[in-house]
Design a protein around this motif. Structure first.
Motif, PDB file in Angstrom:
ATOM      1  N   ARG A  75       0.833  -1.204   0.000  1.00 23.41           N
ATOM      2  CA  ARG A  75       0.000   0.000   0.000  1.00 23.41           C
ATOM      3  C   ARG A  75       0.871   1.258   0.000  1.00 23.41           C
ATOM      4  O   ARG A  75       0.550   2.234  -0.675  1.00 23.41           O
ATOM      5  N   SER A  76       1.952   1.232   0.762  1.00 24.99           N
ATOM      6  CA  SER A  76       2.872   2.373   0.763  1.00 24.99           C
ATOM      7  C   SER A  76       3.481   2.569  -0.621  1.00 24.99           C
ATOM      8  O   SER A  76       3.627   3.697  -1.094  1.00 24.99           O
ATOM      9  N   ASN A  77       3.827   1.475  -1.261  1.00 28.36           N
ATOM     10  CA  ASN A  77       4.367   1.545  -2.618  1.00 28.36           C
ATOM     11  C   ASN A  77       3.334   2.153  -3.557  1.00 28.36           C
ATOM     12  O   ASN A  77       3.653   3.047  -4.348  1.00 28.36           O
ATOM     13  N   ALA A  78       2.092   1.696  -3.472  1.00 30.04           N
ATOM     14  CA  ALA A  78       1.032   2.217  -4.344  1.00 30.04           C
ATOM     15  C   ALA A  78       0.796   3.708  -4.084  1.00 30.04           C
ATOM     16  O   ALA A  78       0.634   4.491  -5.021  1.00 30.04           O
ATOM     17  N   ARG A  79       0.796   4.100  -2.822  1.00 34.43           N
ATOM     18  CA  ARG A  79       0.583   5.502  -2.470  1.00 34.43           C
ATOM     19  C   ARG A  79       1.715   6.367  -3.030  1.00 34.43           C
ATOM     20  O   ARG A  79       1.481   7.404  -3.645  1.00 34.43           O
ATOM     21  N   PHE A  80       2.946   5.917  -2.821  1.00 34.75           N
ATOM     22  CA  PHE A  80       4.117   6.668  -3.313  1.00 34.75           C
ATOM     23  C   PHE A  80       4.095   6.773  -4.833  1.00 34.75           C
ATOM     24  O   PHE A  80       4.246   7.857  -5.401  1.00 34.75           O
ATOM     25  N   SER A  81       3.898   5.639  -5.496  1.00 29.26           N
ATOM     26  CA  SER A  81       3.968   5.646  -6.962  1.00 29.26           C
ATOM     27  C   SER A  81       2.822   6.423  -7.587  1.00 29.26           C
ATOM     28  O   SER A  81       3.019   7.123  -8.581  1.00 29.26           O
ATOM     29  N   SER A  82       1.624   6.339  -7.015  1.00 29.54           N
ATOM     30  CA  SER A  82       0.526   7.099  -7.603  1.00 29.54           C
ATOM     31  C   SER A  82       0.698   8.592  -7.357  1.00 29.54           C
ATOM     32  O   SER A  82       0.448   9.400  -8.253  1.00 29.54           O
ATOM     33  N   GLN A  83       1.154   8.967  -6.170  1.00 34.30           N
ATOM     34  CA  GLN A  83       1.364  10.389  -5.883  1.00 34.30           C
ATOM     35  C   GLN A  83       2.420  10.980  -6.803  1.00 34.30           C
ATOM     36  O   GLN A  83       2.192  11.992  -7.462  1.00 34.30           O
ATOM     37  N   TRP A  84       3.555  10.344  -6.868  1.00 30.63           N
ATOM     38  CA  TRP A  84       4.655  10.905  -7.656  1.00 30.63           C
ATOM     39  C   TRP A  84       4.540  10.568  -9.137  1.00 30.63           C
ATOM     40  O   TRP A  84       5.040  11.299  -9.983  1.00 30.63           O
ATOM     41  N   GLY A  85       3.864   9.471  -9.479  1.00 27.95           N
ATOM     42  CA  GLY A  85       3.680   9.127 -10.887  1.00 27.95           C
ATOM     43  C   GLY A  85       2.850  10.162 -11.614  1.00 27.95           C
ATOM     44  O   GLY A  85       3.175  10.580 -12.730  1.00 27.95           O
ATOM     45  N   TRP A  86       1.746  10.610 -10.990  1.00 26.61           N
ATOM     46  CA  TRP A  86       0.919  11.646 -11.593  1.00 26.61           C
ATOM     47  C   TRP A  86       1.714  12.932 -11.769  1.00 26.61           C
ATOM     48  O   TRP A  86       1.654  13.583 -12.819  1.00 26.61           O
ATOM     49  N   THR A  87       2.447  13.301 -10.740  1.00 29.97           N
ATOM     50  CA  THR A  87       3.210  14.550 -10.783  1.00 29.97           C
ATOM     51  C   THR A  87       4.288  14.500 -11.854  1.00 29.97           C
ATOM     52  O   THR A  87       4.420  15.421 -12.670  1.00 29.97           O
ATOM     53  N   LEU A  88       5.070  13.425 -11.856  1.00 29.33           N
ATOM     54  CA  LEU A  88       6.142  13.300 -12.852  1.00 29.33           C
ATOM     55  C   LEU A  88       5.578  13.141 -14.257  1.00 29.33           C
ATOM     56  O   LEU A  88       6.128  13.684 -15.218  1.00 29.33           O
ATOM     57  N   GLY A  89       4.478  12.411 -14.396  1.00 32.62           N
ATOM     58  CA  GLY A  89       3.857  12.246 -15.711  1.00 32.62           C
ATOM     59  C   GLY A  89       3.371  13.569 -16.279  1.00 32.62           C
ATOM     60  O   GLY A  89       3.580  13.871 -17.460  1.00 32.62           O
ATOM     61  N   ALA A  90       2.744  14.382 -15.446  1.00 33.51           N
ATOM     62  CA  ALA A  90       2.280  15.700 -15.904  1.00 33.51           C
ATOM     63  C   ALA A  90       3.465  16.582 -16.285  1.00 33.51           C
ATOM     64  O   ALA A  90       3.437  17.277 -17.303  1.00 33.51           O
ATOM     65  N   GLY A  91       4.518  16.541 -15.481  1.00 32.64           N
ATOM     66  CA  GLY A  91       5.715  17.319 -15.809  1.00 32.64           C
ATOM     67  C   GLY A  91       6.365  16.848 -17.099  1.00 32.64           C
ATOM     68  O   GLY A  91       6.834  17.660 -17.905  1.00 32.64           O
ATOM     69  N   LEU A  92       6.374  15.530 -17.319  1.00 37.06           N
ATOM     70  CA  LEU A  92       6.960  14.981 -18.538  1.00 37.06           C
ATOM     71  C   LEU A  92       6.185  15.425 -19.773  1.00 37.06           C
ATOM     72  O   LEU A  92       6.783  15.815 -20.782  1.00 37.06           O
ATOM     73  N   VAL A  93       4.857  15.403 -19.692  1.00 34.32           N
ATOM     74  CA  VAL A  93       4.054  15.866 -20.838  1.00 34.32           C
ATOM     75  C   VAL A  93       4.366  17.327 -21.127  1.00 34.32           C
ATOM     76  O   VAL A  93       4.544  17.721 -22.287  1.00 34.32           O
ATOM     77  N   ALA A  94       4.449  18.144 -20.081  1.00 33.14           N
ATOM     78  CA  ALA A  94       4.761  19.565 -20.276  1.00 33.14           C
ATOM     79  C   ALA A  94       6.126  19.736 -20.945  1.00 33.14           C
ATOM     80  O   ALA A  94       6.281  20.563 -21.854  1.00 33.14           O
ATOM     81  N   LEU A  95       7.106  18.956 -20.527  1.00 33.85           N
ATOM     82  CA  LEU A  95       8.436  19.038 -21.151  1.00 33.85           C
ATOM     83  C   LEU A  95       8.410  18.533 -22.595  1.00 33.85           C
ATOM     84  O   LEU A  95       9.047  19.116 -23.478  1.00 33.85           O
ATOM     85  N   LEU A  96       7.686  17.454 -22.845  1.00 34.32           N
ATOM     86  CA  LEU A  96       7.620  16.904 -24.199  1.00 34.32           C
ATOM     87  C   LEU A  96       6.954  17.871 -25.172  1.00 34.32           C
ATOM     88  O   LEU A  96       7.301  17.896 -26.357  1.00 34.32           O
ATOM     89  N   LEU A  97       6.009  18.671 -24.671  1.00 33.30           N
ATOM     90  CA  LEU A  97       5.357  19.652 -25.543  1.00 33.30           C
ATOM     91  C   LEU A  97       6.342  20.711 -26.041  1.00 33.30           C
ATOM     92  O   LEU A  97       6.059  21.401 -27.022  1.00 33.30           O
ATOM     93  N   ALA A  98       7.484  20.838 -25.408  1.00 35.91           N
ATOM     94  CA  ALA A  98       8.495  21.800 -25.851  1.00 35.91           C
ATOM     95  C   ALA A  98       9.328  21.264 -27.013  1.00 35.91           C
ATOM     96  O   ALA A  98      10.049  22.025 -27.657  1.00 35.91           O
ATOM     97  N   LEU A  99       9.221  19.962 -27.289  1.00 36.39           N
ATOM     98  CA  LEU A  99      10.022  19.348 -28.348  1.00 36.39           C
ATOM     99  C   LEU A  99       9.272  19.367 -29.685  1.00 36.39           C
ATOM    100  O   LEU A  99       8.160  18.818 -29.773  1.00 36.39           O
ATOM    101  N   PRO A 100       9.855  19.964 -30.721  1.00 37.66           N
ATOM    102  CA  PRO A 100       9.175  20.013 -32.032  1.00 37.66           C
ATOM    103  C   PRO A 100       8.756  18.647 -32.583  1.00 37.66           C
ATOM    104  O   PRO A 100       7.646  18.534 -33.124  1.00 37.66           O
ATOM    105  N   PRO A 101       9.574  17.580 -32.459  1.00 36.78           N
ATOM    106  CA  PRO A 101       9.098  16.288 -32.994  1.00 36.78           C
ATOM    107  C   PRO A 101       7.822  15.785 -32.305  1.00 36.78           C
ATOM    108  O   PRO A 101       6.969  15.177 -32.947  1.00 36.78           O
ATOM    109  N   VAL A 102       7.699  16.060 -31.017  1.00 38.06           N
ATOM    110  CA  VAL A 102       6.498  15.631 -30.293  1.00 38.06           C
ATOM    111  C   VAL A 102       5.295  16.447 -30.769  1.00 38.06           C
ATOM    112  O   VAL A 102       4.219  15.889 -31.020  1.00 38.06           O
TER     113      VAL A 102
END
Length: 162
Positions: A75-102
């Motif tokens: 449960r701790s693993n699920a809590r950690f991964s879901s909390q930080w997975g959403w945050t990192l995933g959103a940040g990654l999409v924002a960074l990828l939008l800066a790349l012309p090929p994407v």
């Protein structure tokens, strides 16, 4: 002493039904895109909304069933991964939008699915970005509301526990 491999319990039919309910609606929407292109926007939004709602509800129900069978470490693993997975995933999409090929890939996919040979790239990227921002803001608002609700529920007096 030989090591024994733990046996997994057989998946219950309701688990498979939930998995099917998670997978089939989005697959049906993608398969129906040629037909959906010919339908009024209201019907398209209704059908895709129903598909999205079924997928989310089924995945939530599956998560609840899974949560019943895991220990605190998991449960701790699920809590950690879901909390930080959403945050990192959103940040990654924002960074990828800066790349012309994407951005080019997003425009080309929109052209194919929209049936428009050369859509306005700025409009496509702006629409995609606003959709992404709307999802992130909705997650933020839901997180705030759920946090306040949980805090209010857990902070109530013992006599108010009914």
């Amino acid at each position: 002493m030989p090591l024994s491999v733990p046996t997994r319990p057989r998946a219950r039919p309701r688990v498979w039904a939930l998995v099917a309910l998670m997978v089939l609606p989005p697959v049906a929407v993608v398969a129906a895109i040629p037909w959906l292109k010919q339908q009024p926007d209201g019907l398209v939004f209704l059908l895709t909304g129903i598909a999205a709602a079924l997928t989310v509800l089924a995945s939530t129900a599956l998560a609840v069933l899974h949560d019943r069978n895991i220990d605190e470490w998991q449960r701790s693993n699920a809590r950690f991964s879901s909390q930080w997975g959403w945050t990192l995933g959103a940040g990654l999409v924002a960074l990828l939008l800066a790349l012309p090929p994407v951005r080019d890939l997003i425009v080309s996919v929109a052209a194919v699915w929209g049936g428009v040979p050369s859509p306005d790239p700025a409009l496509v990227i702006m629409t995609f970005t606003f959709g992404f921002m709307a999802a992130v803001v909705a997650q933020l608002l839901c997180t705030i509301v759920l946090s306040l609700g949980w805090n209010a529920w857990m902070s109530r007096d013992a006599r108010d526990s009914s």
